[in-house]
Design an enzyme around this catalytic site. Structure first.
Site, PDB file in Angstrom:
ATOM      1  N   CYS A 104       8.399  -7.010  -6.037  1.00 64.44           N
ATOM      2  CA  CYS A 104       7.311  -6.400  -6.805  1.00 64.44           C
ATOM      3  C   CYS A 104       6.839  -7.253  -7.988  1.00 64.44           C
ATOM      4  CB  CYS A 104       7.740  -5.005  -7.261  1.00 64.44           C
ATOM      5  SG  CYS A 104       6.348  -3.954  -7.650  1.00 64.44           S
ATOM      6  N   ARG A 138      -3.056   2.586  -6.663  1.00 66.66           N
ATOM      7  CA  ARG A 138      -1.762   2.031  -6.277  1.00 66.66           C
ATOM      8  C   ARG A 138      -1.540   2.174  -4.782  1.00 66.66           C
ATOM      9  NH1 ARG A 138       1.336   1.216 -10.908  1.00 66.66           N
ATOM     10  NH2 ARG A 138       3.201   0.828  -9.682  1.00 66.66           N
ATOM     11  N   HIS A 200      10.775  -1.848  -2.558  1.00 69.49           N
ATOM     12  CA  HIS A 200      11.906  -1.249  -3.255  1.00 69.49           C
ATOM     13  C   HIS A 200      12.698  -0.492  -2.198  1.00 69.49           C
ATOM     14  CE1 HIS A 200      10.035  -2.212  -7.099  1.00 69.49           C
ATOM     15  NE2 HIS A 200       8.913  -1.699  -6.654  1.00 69.49           N
TER      16      HIS A 200
HETATM   17 ZN   LIG Z   1       6.882  -1.878  -7.298  1.00 67.57          ZN
END
Ligand SMILES: [Zn+2]
Lengths: 250, 433
Positions: A104, A138, A200
């Site tokens: 990320c 997002r 993640h």
């Molecule tokens: Zn992230």
């Protein structure tokens, strides 16, 4: 229920893992990657040493594997200066084949640049030939990829939209989820033994094959070889298989 | 005003209809709000006392319940929203049962628990007189993707507040908000007394901890601080007179800090009228709300349901219960209301369960939970993803002893429905007395 054989016999060698900025850049369980690698090294019969590298601290004497995670915007700002202090060292390590897993925010920082919503260009380390653009919306949700380490499951949560330069290999192909940009079905990037990814989850516990790939490269650098132990991964395999079948069915 | 009357009438009708069908709590509020978007302002703005908003990630429900009890014990008439309806429409729905068509609430104060995002939406309609801001932690990442963003929502809420804000001195995301409040707005503080600051890590994640906490407050600051005596009893120190020692009916450090926050806010609201003795007696009598350590009698043995929804909350729950020798089950779902990402389980340490082990992991992500425990070397007897089958096995195999289930929101709702059918429990949102 112990997962590994570990314990018995003399250590097969010491492997040094460096976690970059665990305070600022390890949101959404990314610390679990470090924990997974350390435990699996032990289960394979090696001795792990984990170094937590904080901004401004001296660079650890030994490093065989580097890890980094995602963070808040504020965290990213706090680590940037330190990261650039070590830019040449990190680029040399990458070219030399040191395994690295950057998730990320750290994936973005390992790229060429980040373009903010208002058009500002923030340079990255340039180890991965990718460019990220800030987005208003997002990309969030569970992910399944096809990668060189087989099917990989994880969870993405990023506002940056990343595009690979011509010739830059992705880490994987998206089978479920958004990936780098939601458009070209690529996810992450890899060059030499450096992997950048948005996953993640944390990604390593539920994907033991990927974890062991990183460990094989790291242990070989540290000790000249890789002698894996026998690990009972049945729980990880169940967790992995159920996510894959549930997401690909839906 | 005619519009409000109409809106309230329509809402009451909708409320009656949904009640008959046993439906949710937000629809009547929606109906009312559609007809009169200003309904909240009309009804709440004229309260003789004011409007107190409680927001933050963890502890809203317990703290609100304690604060309401404290104000009522001081003779104040208080309107509040019931557990679980911490959205604007939930507040309106709650109001419908108490407000006559004239729109005048029979109350001095409204004390409202509001979700971070909705607190701001609410403040746009009615400026709160007081705001209690508890903490910022990672929770429901699908909705609040960043802690920074959540902190900003709470900062803007504080900016809207007209009389007094109460802030957590130990949460740096919250404590820095004092710079944003208006010049005429008083700032009260709650936190952990420096004498027991070593207990702080049990309450929160590392990235929100301020190094100095209460020790850095100026001597003139209006602060209520938690001084822990032992696992059950504590005193709230500071600002004139101490409250305590108090023993709560709920266990654990988290409940104590909630009581400290409620005390700080009662002080801010009541001023001179605040009586430490009354406060101590009141806090000792508040029963824990639903899902916060509710105990069910299962064939003569206690079964405790503990709601876990984010790393800080799970860490606190394990600190409260973890090392006790009871049979333990953990049920993890990943529906929207649970948070779809289970990464957060890796931000919790499960070592306190190592010795005792876990009898069962369950829920859609039961295998991921088992995997997580494997990495903390906690033995797991079995994994059964089907909640009904898991509950059946758990109750059967551990019939002779006390039991505890840690569960995410939808897993808790499911298990509780099953248990309610068998053991006759209060309905959701009502208190199990
Ligand atoms: Zn992230």
């Amino acid at each position: 229920m112990t997962a590994g054989t570990g314990g018995g016999g003399p250590s097969k060698g010491t492997v040094h893992i460096v976690h970059l900025y665990p305070r600022e850049m390890s949101i959404y369980g990314d610390l679990g990657n470090t924990r997974a690698l350390a435990s699996r090294l032990r289960w394979h019969g090696y001795t792990p040493v984990v170094h937590q590298h904080h901004p401004g601290a001296p660079w650890p004497e030994h490093a065989h594997l580097l890890l980094g995670g995602g963070g808040q915007d504020s965290g990213q700002v706090r680590v940037q200066e330190d990261l650039f202090t070590h830019a040449d060292r990190l680029r040399a390590y990458a070219a030399d084949g040191m395994p690295m897993l950057m998730i990320c925010g750290m994936y973005q920082l390992f790229g060429q640049a980040f373009l903010t919503v208002d058009g500002t260009r923030l340079p990255g380390l340039g180890i991965l030939d990718v460019t990220t653009t800030g987005n208003a919306t997002r990309m969030i949700g569970p992910v399944v990829l096809d990668t060189l380490a087989g099917e990989v499951v994880g969870y993405e949560n990023h506002s940056g939209s990343t595009v690979l330069a011509a010739g830059q290999e992705p880490f994987g192909t998206v089978r479920h989820g958004q990936g780098n940009n939601g458009a070209d079905r690529t996810e992450g990037a890899r060059v030499h033994e450096v992997i950048g990814s948005y996953l993640h989850g944390p990604v390593l516990p539920a994907n033991p094959a990927l974890a062991d790939h990183l460990l094989r490269v790291a242990a070989t650098r540290a000790t000249g070889g890789w002698e894996p132990g026998e690990i009972d991964d049945s729980v990880a395999e169940q967790a992995h298989a159920r996510q894959v079948s549930r997401l690909l069915a839906g | 005003m005619i519009r409000s009357t109409l809106a309230i009438a329509a809402g009451k009708l909708a409320r009656h209809a949904t009640r008959l069908r046993g439906g949710g709590s937000a629809l009547p509020g929606l109906v009312t709000e559609r007809i009169d978007p200003g309904i909240l302002a009309h009804t709440l703005a004229d309260l003789p006392g004011g409007v107190v908003v409680v927001s933050g990630t963890n502890g809203k429900t317990t703290t609100t319940k304690m604060l309401v009890a404290l104000l009522r014990a001081h003779g104040q008439r208080v309107f509040t929203n019931p557990t679980g309806s911490n959205f604007t429409r939930g507040v309106i729905s709650a109001m419908l049962s108490e407000v006559p068509l004239s729109g005048r609430l029979d109350a001095d104060w409204a004390v409202l628990e509001l979700d971070e995002a909705h607190a701001l939406h609410f403040a746009a309609a009615v400026a709160p007189t007081h705001a209690l801001l508890l903490n910022v932690a990672r929770d429901q990442l699908d909705r609040f993707a960043e802690i920074d963003q959540t902190a900003q929502l709470l900062t803007r809420l504080a900016e809207q507040t007209t009389t007094g804000v109460v802030l957590n001195v130990d949460d740096s995301f919250i404590s820095r908000i004092h710079r944003s409040v208006g010049p005429d707005v008083s700032v009260g503080w709650f936190g952990v007394d420096p004498a027991c600051a070593d207990r702080l890590p049990e309450l929160q994640e590392a990235d929100v901890r301020e190094v100095d906490g209460a020790a850095a407050l100026p001597v003139t600051a209006d602060a209520s601080l938690l001084l822990v005596h032992d696992e059950r009893s504590f005193t709230v120190t500071g600002s004139g007179a101490d409250v305590g020692p108090v023993t709560l009916r709920q266990r654990g450090l988290a409940a104590m800090i909630n009581a400290t926050a409620a005390t700080a806010t009662a002080r801010a609201v009541l001023g001179e009228r605040f009586e430490p003795g009354v406060a101590a007696t009141t806090l000792a009598s508040v029963t824990p709300p639903f899902g916060r350590g509710e105990v069910i009698d299962v064939d003569g043995q206690p079964l405790e349901l503990v709601l876990v929804k984010n790393p800080a909350g799970f860490t606190v729950a394990l600190g409260t219960y973890g090392s006790e020798p009871v049979a333990t089950m953990i049920a993890i779902n990943d529906n929207y209301a649970d948070g779809r990402d289970v990464s957060w389980l890796y931000d919790v340490s499960f070592e306190s369960l190592r010795e005792q082990g876990v009898a069962l992991t369950s829920g859609v992500r039961g295998w991921d939970m088992a995997l997580r425990l494997q990495y903390d070397e906690v033995p797991v007897e079995r994994t059964e993803t089907d909640l009904d089958a898991a509950l059946e096995q758990f109750l059967h195999e551990h019939a002779d002893g006390p039991k505890r289930i840690f569960c995410t929101y939808t897993a808790m709702m499911h298990l509780r429905r099953r248990l309610a059918a068998r053991y006759g429990l209060a309905r959701f949102g009502e208190d199990a007395q």
